[in-house]
Design an enzyme around this catalytic site. Structure first.
Site, PDB file in Angstrom:
ATOM      1  N   GLY A   1     -25.176  15.883  32.436  1.00 56.06           N
ATOM      2  CA  GLY A   1     -26.388  16.455  33.021  1.00 56.06           C
ATOM      3  C   GLY A   1     -27.545  16.534  32.043  1.00 56.06           C
ATOM      4  O   GLY A   1     -27.435  16.214  30.860  1.00 56.06           O
TER       5      GLY A   1
ATOM      6  N   GLY B   1     -29.252  18.007  29.630  1.00 51.12           N
ATOM      7  CA  GLY B   1     -29.042  19.084  28.663  1.00 51.12           C
ATOM      8  C   GLY B   1     -30.295  19.489  27.927  1.00 51.12           C
ATOM      9  O   GLY B   1     -30.382  20.593  27.391  1.00 51.12           O
TER      10      GLY B   1
ATOM     11  N   LYS C   1     -38.897  16.629  28.177  1.00 54.08           N
ATOM     12  CA  LYS C   1     -37.692  16.450  27.369  1.00 54.08           C
ATOM     13  C   LYS C   1     -37.829  17.305  26.116  1.00 54.08           C
ATOM     14  O   LYS C   1     -38.786  17.153  25.354  1.00 54.08           O
ATOM     15  CB  LYS C   1     -37.505  14.980  26.987  1.00 54.08           C
ATOM     16  CG  LYS C   1     -36.195  14.707  26.261  1.00 54.08           C
ATOM     17  CD  LYS C   1     -35.970  13.219  26.072  1.00 54.08           C
ATOM     18  CE  LYS C   1     -34.629  12.943  25.392  1.00 54.08           C
ATOM     19  NZ  LYS C   1     -34.380  11.488  25.248  1.00 54.08           N
TER      20      LYS C   1
ATOM     21  N   GLY D   1     -30.962  22.529  23.675  1.00 57.91           N
ATOM     22  CA  GLY D   1     -31.899  21.968  24.651  1.00 57.91           C
ATOM     23  C   GLY D   1     -33.213  21.512  24.054  1.00 57.91           C
ATOM     24  O   GLY D   1     -34.177  21.242  24.779  1.00 57.91           O
TER      25      GLY D   1
ATOM     26  N   ARG E   1     -42.194  12.759  30.182  1.00 62.88           N
ATOM     27  CA  ARG E   1     -41.708  11.451  30.625  1.00 62.88           C
ATOM     28  C   ARG E   1     -42.087  11.224  32.087  1.00 62.88           C
ATOM     29  O   ARG E   1     -42.086  12.160  32.894  1.00 62.88           O
ATOM     30  CB  ARG E   1     -40.191  11.343  30.460  1.00 62.88           C
ATOM     31  CG  ARG E   1     -39.716  11.598  29.055  1.00 62.88           C
ATOM     32  CD  ARG E   1     -38.344  11.015  28.788  1.00 62.88           C
ATOM     33  NE  ARG E   1     -37.276  11.557  29.612  1.00 62.88           N
ATOM     34  CZ  ARG E   1     -35.992  11.231  29.465  1.00 62.88           C
ATOM     35  NH1 ARG E   1     -35.639  10.348  28.540  1.00 62.88           N
ATOM     36  NH2 ARG E   1     -35.064  11.761  30.226  1.00 62.88           N
TER      37      ARG E   1
ATOM     38  N   ARG F   1     -29.592   7.843  37.617  1.00 59.74           N
ATOM     39  CA  ARG F   1     -28.902   6.897  36.750  1.00 59.74           C
ATOM     40  C   ARG F   1     -27.506   6.623  37.274  1.00 59.74           C
ATOM     41  O   ARG F   1     -27.062   7.255  38.233  1.00 59.74           O
ATOM     42  CB  ARG F   1     -28.844   7.470  35.339  1.00 59.74           C
ATOM     43  CG  ARG F   1     -28.245   8.876  35.330  1.00 59.74           C
ATOM     44  CD  ARG F   1     -28.618   9.668  34.093  1.00 59.74           C
ATOM     45  NE  ARG F   1     -30.038   9.981  34.018  1.00 59.74           N
ATOM     46  CZ  ARG F   1     -30.708  10.119  32.879  1.00 59.74           C
ATOM     47  NH1 ARG F   1     -30.081   9.971  31.723  1.00 59.74           N
ATOM     48  NH2 ARG F   1     -31.994  10.395  32.871  1.00 59.74           N
TER      49      ARG F   1
ATOM     50  N   ASP G   1     -24.456   7.084  31.590  1.00 55.69           N
ATOM     51  CA  ASP G   1     -25.471   8.097  31.910  1.00 55.69           C
ATOM     52  C   ASP G   1     -26.841   7.730  31.351  1.00 55.69           C
ATOM     53  O   ASP G   1     -27.822   8.446  31.601  1.00 55.69           O
ATOM     54  CB  ASP G   1     -25.042   9.479  31.398  1.00 55.69           C
ATOM     55  CG  ASP G   1     -24.713   9.475  29.915  1.00 55.69           C
ATOM     56  OD1 ASP G   1     -23.721   8.842  29.544  1.00 55.69           O
ATOM     57  OD2 ASP G   1     -25.442  10.114  29.134  1.00 55.69           O
ATOM     58  N   ASN G   2     -26.929   6.611  30.608  1.00 48.99           N
ATOM     59  CA  ASN G   2     -28.213   6.133  30.103  1.00 48.99           C
ATOM     60  C   ASN G   2     -28.652   4.838  30.782  1.00 48.99           C
ATOM     61  O   ASN G   2     -29.472   4.097  30.248  1.00 48.99           O
ATOM     62  CB  ASN G   2     -28.133   5.911  28.591  1.00 48.99           C
ATOM     63  CG  ASN G   2     -27.951   7.203  27.819  1.00 48.99           C
ATOM     64  OD1 ASN G   2     -28.340   8.270  28.287  1.00 48.99           O
ATOM     65  ND2 ASN G   2     -27.347   7.131  26.662  1.00 48.99           N
TER      66      ASN G   2
END
Length: 665
Positions: A141, A143, A164, A177, A234, A241, A328-329
């Protein structure tokens, strides 16, 4: 459970109240100016939160999130947010037209650092899982990333915006985080650089640092230091994803982990419907369960395969390495996301590893196409409750076909080959062998080929000699090659493993990851021994012969397609090559220079570099300026600060030998 209007309203109201309370304690005057007015009138339409299931619990407490795609959460404020740089082009995507005011507008820094919430924004973190370095890791998730909402601009385009580094979320696990200045500058610059290189990518609107600090250990060697918390804005159509669909994965037999929403076909169908309807409208159709729906899902899956194959082909053609190609990327749209320890190759090396944490080279340059293919198979497994594997798995050939087509086409363009002939792949392969053997710079090597005049023109012989002189200047010296191949493993350990492989292969086979490292090191050792036997003059002579041999092949290939009007053909060839062979890429050593400046409080290097990266394929307009920008107090230590003109001229040169020693993880 889907979001109710009241749930979203209460959360948004609570978050705004909290932020305003914090803002009231910060002694700033929020002057209402044109930029603030644009920010406070952004056209938010947060479709994802209205459509997809939300976590029943709100807040930042770390937890397993079941049956949900998002968790409503709040950013954590920072002290004294300060704008490092903005991309006016990226911000214009969300109808911010006065981005140049960001450096003087305190509201901008507060809104895009997470200190205040934009009117219409609803902050949330996305739930996803993933395979990391080949192993399923369960729930991951957002993070350190936070969804701010979706903006529909004046062109009716939908753009999701994220912060981010805005603090803890339910998915932060043991982290804080936060992101720091160096990593945020790297992502900010590379996002924009990739866009201008023509590579599909997320965009970066702003980079904002602060006086808040966190502890980091850059090299994981125990040398910790305090670094400034920095937040990146971003922008992308969506940040969904492959891992978004892995929350439904059953128990993994190797890692013993499972997706956070295992068995929830209803949620999977919601997510598939939303993704296809919003981002693949040409495929979407209202159908019930059955063969017709499976046909639609297969069409969607194959389109993801095509886009992913084209994307990685573009990476290979510009010599770029992602570094962390976990599932996940991987974007569901086939765009580049999550810039971490990425790297553009300096000297060509098929085994180039940009991530110092990737000991086994899983995500090396040459491995990227196969890894992306593997990730696509994992996506097929993730959606198998709705699209059976026996229907999706055979479609992997779509990836293979699309990659081969895109890669060979891209390489022909880089070499100015305007027709397709049988021997082209051999020309490409032999070029890379020559680059590798001579330690030739990838970017500058292709640029040198661009300047070669073809046979049939009056100055061809002179151009041929000029090419050889130019390309040889881009090759590594003997000292550089010896440094490149110096041992990375204790010789005694290497001897032990060599004996183990020879005498007890069954035991060696059980140590697969270590074995891979050893095998790579053994190849490096052979290269080192060969260079130890050379003299500097001997290497120079060998390099010249390698390039002369390749050049003869290339010239013969060019002669096979030139027509009667050689001048017109040559002009068109050069035009195509200049459009596909950049003179400017974001090399690590240049990024490091501006990072060091920024850490000293001087952000001019980041801003100047951003301007240069906007024109990678030609002469930057800044080089035509008769006067350079005013230098900063740090100019003597950092030549980059003397203006974009100086930076552009330095940036096209072969990187210094010290660049090879930079560590990115």
């Amino acid at each position: 459970m889907h979001a109710t209007k009241r749930q979203l309203f209460l959360f948004s109201r609570q978050s705004l109240t909290d932020r305003l309370f914090h803002a009231s304690k910060v002694k700033k005057s929020f002057t209402l100016n044109r930029l603030t007015m644009q920010l406070e009138k952004l056209n938010f339409d947060n479709l994802a939160l209205r459509t997809l299931p939300l976590d029943k619990e709100t807040g930042n407490r770390q937890r397993k999130v079941e049956g949900a795609c998002f968790s409503l959460t709040s950013p954590t404020p920072v002290d004294n947010p300060t704008v490092v740089a903005v991309s006016e082009e990226a911000l214009s995507l969300i109808d911010i037209k006065s981005a140049s005011d960001a450096y003087t507008d305190a509201n901008f820094a507060d809104y895009f650092s997470g200190n205040r919430i934009l009117p219409g924004s609803q902050t949330a973190a996305h739930c996803y899982c993933g395979h990391q370095f080949g192993h399923f890791s369960g729930q991951l998730g957002d993070g350190c990333a936070m969804y701010l909402g979706e903006i529909v601009n004046g062109k009716k385009e939908r753009w999701e915006i994220q912060l981010k580094g805005a603090g803890k979320t339910p998915y932060s696990r043991h982290s804080d985080g936060r992101k720091v200045l160096r990593s945020t500058i790297r992502e900010f610059l590379c996002s924009e650089a990739m866009h201008h290189l023509g590579v599909p990518t997320t965009r970066a609107g702003s980079c904002i640092t602060s006086d808040s600090k966190v502890i980091r250990d850059l090299k994981y060697d125990g040398n910790q230091k305090l670094e400034k918390c920095t937040v990146l804005l971003r922008i992308a159509p969506t940040f969904l994803r492959f891992g978004s669909f892995e929350i439904f994965k059953p128990l993994d037999s190797v890692t013993g982990r499972e997706g956070s929403s295992v068995g929830r076909k209803d949620v999977l169908d919601d997510l598939l419907n939303y993704t296809i309807k919003v981002f693949y409208p040409q495929i979407w159709r209202e159908v019930s369960d059955g063969e017709e729906r499976e046909a639609m899902l297969l069409e969607f899956y194959e389109e993801v395969l095509r886009r992913t194959a084209k994307l990685v082909a573009k990476w290979q053609c510009i010599g770029w390495c992602h570094g962390v190609l976990n599932t996940d990327n991987m974007s569901i749209l086939g765009i580049t996301i999550d810039y971490g320890p990425y790297g553009f190759m300096d000297s060509f090396d098929p085994g180039f590893i940009c991530n110092s944490s990737d000991d086994g080279g899983r995500y090396s340059y040459e491995a990227q196409p196969e890894i992306c293919r593997w990730n696509c198979l994992k996506l097929g497994e993730a959606i198998q409750m709705s699209l059976p594997l026996e229907k999706s798995k055979p479609s992997i050939k779509v990836f293979d076909e699309e990659y081969d087509k895109a890669y060979s086409h891209g390489m022909r363009q880089k070499l100015g080959l305007m027709s397709e002939l049988d021997g082209d792949l051999d020309i490409i392969s032999s070029l890379f062998s020559t680059m590798f053997e001579t330690g030739c710079d990838f970017t500058n090597g292709f640029r040198a080929i661009t300047n070669l005049l073809p046979p049939g023109l009056p100055c061809f012989k002179q151009s041929k000699e000029e090419f050889l002189s130019s390309i040889l200047r881009q090759c590594a010296s003997l000292e550089e090659m010896l440094a490149k191949y110096k041992p990375r493993i204790n010789p005694m350990q290497l001897d032990f493993f060599q004996q183990l492989i020879e005498q007890q292969p069954e035991i060696a086979g059980a140590l697969q990851s270590q074995l891979t490292i050893v095998q790579v090191e053994m190849k490096r050792q052979k290269k080192l021994e060969s260079f130890k036997k050379m003299s500097a003059d001997g290497k120079a002579a060998a390099d010249r012969k390698c390039w002369s041999d390749w050049l003869d092949k290339y010239i013969q290939r060019l002669q096979q397609e030139q027509g009667e009007d050689v001048k017109a053909w040559s002009s068109r060839r050069k035009e195509i090559m200049e459009q596909h062979n950049p003179s400017i890429v974001l090399r690590n050593y240049i990024a490091q220079e501006v990072i060091e400046m920024a850490e000293e409080g001087d952000f001019s290097g980041v801003r100047n570099l951003l301007e240069v990266l906007k024109s990678p394929y030609g002469t930057n307009k800044a080089t035509d300026e008769s006067t350079e920008k005013e230098t900063t107090p740090h100019a003597s230590n950092h030549p980059v600060t003397s203006g974009t003109c100086t930076l552009h001229s330095r940036y096209t040169k072969r990187p210094p030998a010290s660049a090879a020693g930079l560590v990115v993880s």
